[in-house]
Design an enzyme around this catalytic site. Structure first.
Site, PDB file in Angstrom:
ATOM      1  N   SER A  21       6.346  -9.947   1.111  1.00 49.57           N
ATOM      2  CA  SER A  21       5.575  -8.672   1.223  1.00 49.57           C
ATOM      3  C   SER A  21       4.181  -8.563   0.569  1.00 49.57           C
ATOM      4  CB  SER A  21       6.282  -7.168   0.966  1.00 49.57           C
ATOM      5  OG  SER A  21       6.897  -7.574  -0.295  1.00 49.57           O
ATOM      6  N   HIS A  36       2.587  -5.292  -3.796  1.00 47.03           N
ATOM      7  CA  HIS A  36       1.969  -5.054  -2.527  1.00 47.03           C
ATOM      8  C   HIS A  36       0.527  -4.633  -2.608  1.00 47.03           C
ATOM      9  CE1 HIS A  36       6.320  -3.689  -0.987  1.00 47.03           C
ATOM     10  NE2 HIS A  36       6.244  -4.754  -1.162  1.00 47.03           N
TER      11      HIS A  36
END
Length: 285
Positions: free
Chosen positions: A211, A262
């Protein structure tokens, strides 16, 4: 259609196609991993098109090409952006697979193999071989350099794996299809290493997932299209809002998410988007 030439930079290719159209020569372009392929629709126009190509290659930045794009209006750019923003729309799974670049596929296959090898991330011993370094001292003393990037291949459960693979397939596939695998590889490596390192500083080595890279390629797409003169893709505004909101939701603490990976991945991708957009302005075909 008859192939005329391959032009490395999509912006210059589109300007040349627009110029040919202004001369009454029906032309079009298609993106490949190596650049833009220019096609002439009528064989009778090939000789004239080849003459214009010779002139174009001598000075691709000549004002006549930009002027032709302006004369055709914004409809050309809008149609082109719609084409790239949804190039998977309405297509079969086999067609999508055929259009997907090799690097995009390889990353998915590696993640799938690791997912099975680690029993969906539940085999602690298997995961330990691919996790980030255990401590700061190990970073500089260990010869296991693969640990800088291998945490990106780890996933914990089907939901984690499925979301990251789907997002990677769309975002990374768009970059590889329109700008080539080398650029995608650079983005993958830079955002992967930095996001892993930042997450380690924040929470130790207990993390994994693609991610951080996914947010990196998304950030690249987002900022490249904002700063490039003629980006070969256009993200839907709703998608940008959704991705940013999803990242903000992670910071609420309601779920155990690698938020720093992230955020750092997103910021790295945005930075690369700006840098490559400015670099491309100075790059010839």
């Amino acid at each position: 259609m008859h192939r005329l030439a391959r032009i490395g930079h999509p912006r210059y290719a589109q300007a040349f196609v627009d110029y040919l159209k202004s001369l009454g020569i029906e032309a079009s372009m298609e993106m490949s991993s190596q650049g833009a392929e220019v096609f002439i629709h009528s064989p009778d126009a090939m000789a004239r098109a080849e003459q214009e190509l010779d002139l174009f290659q001598q000075d691709p930045r000549h004002e006549r090409y930009l002027a032709a794009s302006w004369q055709l209006g914004d409809e050309v750019d809008e149609a082109k952006n719609q084409q790239f923003s949804g190039f998977y729309e309405g297509e079969s799974a086999l067609t999508i697979l055929r259009k997907t670049g090799w690097l995009t596929r390889i990353v998915v296959l590696i993640c799938a193999a690791v997912f099975m090898f680690t029993h969906q991330g539940m085999d602690a011993e298997a995961v330990a071989h691919l996790s980030f370094f255990a401590n700061k001292l190990e970073i500089w003393s260990s010869f296991e350099a693969w640990r800088w990037i291998t945490p990106a291949f780890l996933h914990f459960g089907w939901l984690h794996f499925g979301f990251n693979m789907s997002a990677w397939w769309v975002f990374a596939g768009l970059i590889e299809r329109t700008q080539g695998r080398l650029r995608l590889f650079n983005i993958f490596l830079f955002t992967g290493v930095i996001s892993n390192w930042i997450q380690f500083i924040w929470s130790g080595d207990n993390f994994g997932g693609l991610s951080g890279v996914v947010y990196g390629v998304f950030g690249y797409l987002w900022f490249f299209q904002r700063f490039a003169e003629k980006p070969p893709f256009q993200l839907p505004k709703g998608l940008v809002v959704m991705m940013v909101l999803a990242m903000m939701f992670g910071f609420t603490g309601l779920m155990n998410i690698a938020n720093q990976a992230h955020l750092s991945g997103l910021l790295c991708g945005c930075l690369l988007g700006v840098l490559f957009a400015r670099l491309d302005k100075k790059t010839a075909i």
